[in-house]
Scaffold this motif. Structure first.
Motif, PDB file in Angstrom:
ATOM      1  N   LYS A 122       1.009   7.254  -6.590  1.00  0.00           N
ATOM      2  CA  LYS A 122      -0.236   8.189  -6.811  1.00  0.00           C
ATOM      3  C   LYS A 122       0.462   9.638  -6.487  1.00  0.00           C
ATOM      4  O   LYS A 122       0.129  10.550  -7.510  1.00  0.00           O
ATOM      5  CB  LYS A 122      -1.331   8.114  -5.619  1.00  0.00           C
ATOM      6  CG  LYS A 122      -2.073   6.942  -6.130  1.00  0.00           C
ATOM      7  CD  LYS A 122      -3.219   6.784  -4.960  1.00  0.00           C
ATOM      8  CE  LYS A 122      -3.993   5.496  -5.201  1.00  0.00           C
ATOM      9  NZ  LYS A 122      -4.886   5.230  -4.044  1.00  0.00           N
ATOM     10  N   ASN A 153       0.711   4.160  -2.741  1.00  0.00           N
ATOM     11  CA  ASN A 153       0.378   5.503  -2.427  1.00  0.00           C
ATOM     12  C   ASN A 153       1.533   6.575  -2.949  1.00  0.00           C
ATOM     13  O   ASN A 153       1.280   7.597  -3.446  1.00  0.00           O
ATOM     14  CB  ASN A 153       0.464   5.614  -0.878  1.00  0.00           C
ATOM     15  CG  ASN A 153      -0.891   5.316  -0.263  1.00  0.00           C
ATOM     16  OD1 ASN A 153      -1.821   5.199  -1.030  1.00  0.00           O
ATOM     17  ND2 ASN A 153      -0.719   4.903   0.970  1.00  0.00           N
ATOM     18  N   ASN A 174       0.807  -1.211   0.046  1.00  0.00           N
ATOM     19  CA  ASN A 174      -0.023  -0.020   0.117  1.00  0.00           C
ATOM     20  C   ASN A 174       0.881   1.339   0.061  1.00  0.00           C
ATOM     21  O   ASN A 174       0.362   2.412  -0.473  1.00  0.00           O
ATOM     22  CB  ASN A 174      -0.872   0.064   1.312  1.00  0.00           C
ATOM     23  CG  ASN A 174      -2.151  -1.028   1.033  1.00  0.00           C
ATOM     24  OD1 ASN A 174      -2.534  -1.395   0.153  1.00  0.00           O
ATOM     25  ND2 ASN A 174      -2.407  -1.678   2.333  1.00  0.00           N
TER      26      ASN A 174
END
Length: 105
Positions: free
Chosen positions: A103, A100, A96
Motif C-alpha cells: 500500500k 502494508n 500483513n
C-alpha cells in the motif's frame, strides 16, 4: 543523521573470535564493500543456524527494514509471481507487513 552499524566488522570479529570454522562459508558475503540487509540476514542464518527456532521467532519481532530492502522484497514477489503469504513465509515475516508495504510503495 542516523548511524548505521558496521555489520561487516561485527561479523568479521564474530567469525575470528567464535566461529572460525565458518570463515570459508562467509568469505563471499564479507568480500563485498558494504553489506545489504539481506546479506546480514544470510550471515545471521549461517552463523547462528536455523535450529534455534524459538530464538529466531523472538528476534524477528524486532526487525526493521530500510526502504531499499522493502523494495527488493516487493520486487522479488513480483518477479516470482508470489502472493503475500508465500513471500511472508520465505522471508519469515507477517503477511500483513507485506500488504502494508504494498500500500505504501
Amino acid at each position: 543523521m542516523t548511524k548505521i552499524p558496521n555489520y561487516k566488522r561485527i561479523y568479521m570479529d564474530l567469525i575470528d573470535r567464535k566461529y572460525p570454522e565458518k570463515q570459508a562459508i562467509c568469505d563471499s558475503i564479507l568480500a563485498q564493500e558494504k553489506l545489504s540487509f539481506m546479506d546480514v540476514i544470510r550471515l545471521n542464518e549461517i552463523m547462528f543456524e536455523k535450529n534455534k527456532k524459538e530464538k529466531l521467532l523472538r528476534d524477528h519481532k524486532y526487525r526493521s527494514y530500510d526502504e531499499k530492502t522493502i523494495i527488493k522484497i516487493l520486487k522479488y514477489q513480483k518477479e516470482n509471481q508470489l502472493n503475500n503469504s508465500q513471500v511472508a513465509n520465505h522471508f519469515k515475516m507477517s503477511r500483513n507487513t507485506i500488504a502494508n508495504w504494498k500500500k505504501i510503495f
